[in-house]
Enzyme design. Sequence first.
Site, PDB file in Angstrom:
ATOM      1  N   ASP A  53       0.856  -1.181   0.000  1.00 32.41           N
ATOM      2  CA  ASP A  53       0.000   0.000   0.000  1.00 32.41           C
ATOM      3  C   ASP A  53       0.897   1.237   0.000  1.00 32.41           C
ATOM      4  OD1 ASP A  53      -1.985   1.772   0.203  1.00 32.41           O
ATOM      5  OD2 ASP A  53      -2.508   1.335   2.283  1.00 32.41           O
ATOM      6  N   ASP A 375      28.935  -3.002 -59.388  1.00 36.26           N
ATOM      7  CA  ASP A 375      28.222  -2.103 -58.461  1.00 36.26           C
ATOM      8  C   ASP A 375      27.529  -0.984 -59.236  1.00 36.26           C
ATOM      9  OD1 ASP A 375      27.971  -0.209 -55.931  1.00 36.26           O
ATOM     10  OD2 ASP A 375      28.647  -2.126 -55.145  1.00 36.26           O
ATOM     11  N   ARG A 452      21.223  12.518 -51.358  1.00 36.71           N
ATOM     12  CA  ARG A 452      22.071  12.004 -52.441  1.00 36.71           C
ATOM     13  C   ARG A 452      21.381  12.241 -53.793  1.00 36.71           C
ATOM     14  NH1 ARG A 452      24.597   6.128 -54.100  1.00 36.71           N
ATOM     15  NH2 ARG A 452      26.741   6.808 -54.263  1.00 36.71           N
ATOM     16  N   LYS A 485      23.093  -7.159 -54.937  1.00 35.03           N
ATOM     17  CA  LYS A 485      23.319  -6.259 -53.797  1.00 35.03           C
ATOM     18  C   LYS A 485      22.227  -5.193 -53.848  1.00 35.03           C
ATOM     19  CE  LYS A 485      26.791  -2.954 -52.080  1.00 35.03           C
ATOM     20  NZ  LYS A 485      28.103  -2.367 -52.411  1.00 35.03           N
ATOM     21  N   ASP A 487      20.686  -1.961 -52.488  1.00 36.83           N
ATOM     22  CA  ASP A 487      21.134  -0.786 -51.729  1.00 36.83           C
ATOM     23  C   ASP A 487      19.955   0.125 -51.373  1.00 36.83           C
ATOM     24  OD1 ASP A 487      22.967   0.922 -50.560  1.00 36.83           O
ATOM     25  OD2 ASP A 487      24.274   1.039 -52.312  1.00 36.83           O
ATOM     26  N   CYS A 535      21.919  -3.750 -48.146  1.00 42.82           N
ATOM     27  CA  CYS A 535      22.913  -2.703 -47.955  1.00 42.82           C
ATOM     28  C   CYS A 535      22.140  -1.411 -47.796  1.00 42.82           C
ATOM     29  CB  CYS A 535      23.805  -2.646 -49.206  1.00 42.82           C
ATOM     30  SG  CYS A 535      24.947  -1.255 -49.250  1.00 42.82           S
ATOM     31  N   ASP A 557      30.041   0.978 -44.876  1.00 44.93           N
ATOM     32  CA  ASP A 557      30.829   1.549 -45.971  1.00 44.93           C
ATOM     33  C   ASP A 557      32.239   1.880 -45.511  1.00 44.93           C
ATOM     34  OD1 ASP A 557      29.331   1.363 -48.201  1.00 44.93           O
ATOM     35  OD2 ASP A 557      28.611   3.428 -48.224  1.00 44.93           O
TER      36      ASP A 557
HETATM   37  C1  DGJ Z   1      26.459   2.706 -50.958  1.00 41.19           C
HETATM   38  C2  DGJ Z   1      27.014   1.328 -50.707  1.00 41.19           C
HETATM   39  O1  DGJ Z   1      27.140   1.102 -49.333  1.00 41.19           O
HETATM   40  C3  DGJ Z   1      28.341   1.196 -51.455  1.00 41.19           C
HETATM   41  O2  DGJ Z   1      28.929  -0.029 -51.163  1.00 41.19           O
HETATM   42  C4  DGJ Z   1      28.097   1.370 -52.915  1.00 41.19           C
HETATM   43  O3  DGJ Z   1      27.314   0.314 -53.391  1.00 41.19           O
HETATM   44  C5  DGJ Z   1      27.419   2.691 -53.183  1.00 41.19           C
HETATM   45  N1  DGJ Z   1      26.260   2.882 -52.367  1.00 41.19           N
HETATM   46  C6  DGJ Z   1      27.033   2.812 -54.625  1.00 41.19           C
HETATM   47  O4  DGJ Z   1      26.337   3.956 -54.883  1.00 41.19           O
END
Ligand code: DGJ
Length: 748
Positions: A53, A375, A452, A485, A487, A535, A557
């Site tokens: 309490d 890439d 970007r 890959k 991204d 990624c 990266d």
């Molecule tokens: C970010 C990724 O982490 C890199 O390894 C590479 O693929 C670039 N983008 C490419 O624009």
Amino acid sequence: MSIIFNSEKQIFLLNTPSSTYVIKIHSGKYLLHGGWFKRISHWTDNCSLPLVDYVMSPVPADLHDIEDFSLDSQQQEFPVSGRGDFRTGAIEIQTADGTCTLDLRYDSHKIFKGKPNIEGLPSTYVENDEQADTLEINLYDELCGILVTLSYTVWNSYDAICRHVIVKNTGSGKGKYEGKKIIIKKVMSCSMDFSTSRYKMMTLMGAATRERHPVIRDVVQGIQSVESRRTMSSHQQNPFMALLSYDSTETTGEVFGFSLVYSGNFTALAEADQFHITRAQIGINPYNFSWTLEKGEKFFSPEVVMVYSSNGLNAMSQTYHAIYNNNLVRGTWKNKERPILINNWEATYFNFTPQKIFEIADVAKKVGVEMFVLDDGWFGNRNDDRSSLGDWYVNKTKLPEGLLAISEGIKKRGMKFGLWVEPEMISPDSDLYRAHPDWCLHIDGRDKTLGRHQLVLDLSRDDVVDYLTETLSNVFSSADISYVKWDFNRSPTEVGSATLSPERQMETSHRYVLGLYKLLENLVTRFPQILFESCSSGGGRFDPAMFYYMPQCWTSDNTDALSRLFIQDGTSVVYPPSFMTAHVSAVPNHQVGRITSLSMRGHVAMRGILGYELDLTKMTEEEIAEIAEQVSFYKKIRRTMQFGKTYRLESTWSKTSSAEYTKFCAWQSVSEDEKQIVLTVAWLYPESNVPPEIIRLQSLDENAFYQAAYSTGESKKFSGAELMYAGIPIKFLASYGGSVLVEFQKIN
Ligand code: DGJ
């Protein structure tokens, strides 16, 4: 059955191999939490927190006769706000009358074998119903007709419990509530009240190129929390939290882990209250979130994987590694050794020709690399990062003969071919944007923030998801593509959708994540043989959910060997080495300018999935010979490094009272059959004239002998007992290049 219901005491006991989790039904109505402990076979219930309490503690009207019962001072299982518990609620729903106060009472429960899937969301899965048992507890708010189902899956071979929550608007509320819609403002995947606040909270924080650095802080009265508001799990905070007992180390003390299987906005918190109860919660971030449920509709929360260890942090990590490798990753690449690849990004950036690609590939083949990955820059008019995302057809100026010619050329050289894509993005300078300007996330009338130079496609829309499924299917079938890959290079802003009503705009962020999962499911089903790697500017979406679709991830990266020691060590707190891709890159390193030896770059990358990302054509003959040796050695230890048991013998964040002893870190990887052991020792900063470090290995056979082959060329024999109890001296010498790797073979 690992789940027991004691109907007389109204108690649920959830037993994993070494832990017991207790839930109690109080007075037939309130669901309370009884604690999570090292396994207890006989629970008398006399260890529960007493009803006290306390001054200023309100008592629910229906329990007024039990004056010392207050929701504010109890350990609760899934707390609501507004009825006497003033701490953070686990769920908040706006009902037909506009208020957010709920009264969730125990209604019923069900126990069954196996584990259900979660509609629309990735989650851990059982391979057969014997692997786990599930308890579902229904809580019901009678007035508003809201049914909340708490799901607990208890694993038979892991000290892990998976939880998620389902909210249903039954429509059977009373009077003015009947048949009305409700709006979910917050729903956590779990809430757990610990009886004390004598804990530290561990989280993994950072930034792009500095991902997942462990932070450990004291839990004090008030809320300590981490979150993402980026519509991605983020580089800045990982969707993970652990509570550690004060005495915990890598090998001692109690540890409770909470890892959320989700890739969007999340929050994780530990709130210590006035009576030192600690409430832990993790789930979708209530920021910019709401979800309308019409009559009959359900909402599913993502899953949280909760892990218990009474033997410190490393044991918790090993449990996460096992459950994620065996019961989260799916498909062809599950538990399968991953190819050693060469990626052209840091070698050429956007500036490549077919000839350059083949020149690099020729050397890669010579050193034993198994796959070439092309890439960014192969599509649209992409020659820098200002255009073409969305235009997924080949850049004919750069690759006049198309992708097929490249993939065939790579195949002819005896390697597999992989390709980079960034499908969730759209450049304003692209044919796709010109055709569909409303396909990106945006808010009508507002400027679109660029990141970007790009925008984010609105994956909450089915038409966008369908379009991407078809477009990417065409790309993936246009050549012999073994690896992709995937991204994701900016966090969404103006998170609104052209197709949702104003009332549902705050659903966009979660709908985006659901759309992403739908897209990924479509593609992994259509292309089961492709190895997908996720990624996000490195490791910005390194969360369990992504591994349900893509079994590996570009860890960061930042490819500098020293920075990677910290990043990979922190990442290993939750994620196995088989998730972490790690590349040897050029020196001076492109991100930090540091020069490290080729051998250290190799040793560090071998602690994950080894790859290369540099212009092999610019290397000396000696360097090429060294790389060839690395590749052939890694092939011998690859299974152990990727899928063996990992021991952090000395972690990058270990602290001692003297700075003298904080200069190295050491990992031990043990093969599944326990016959091969690999020890990696790397110095965080080199020092001259220092004594050897004494490294004690763990969990060996003390009566067996082990033959050790050092990267320094030495070879010695040890008994298991010597390695564990006396320790192996490893000396830093400049000529070793900053790291030493020792491979042990058990010889009897
Ligand atoms: C970010 C990724 O982490 C890199 O390894 C590479 O693929 C670039 N983008 C490419 O624009």
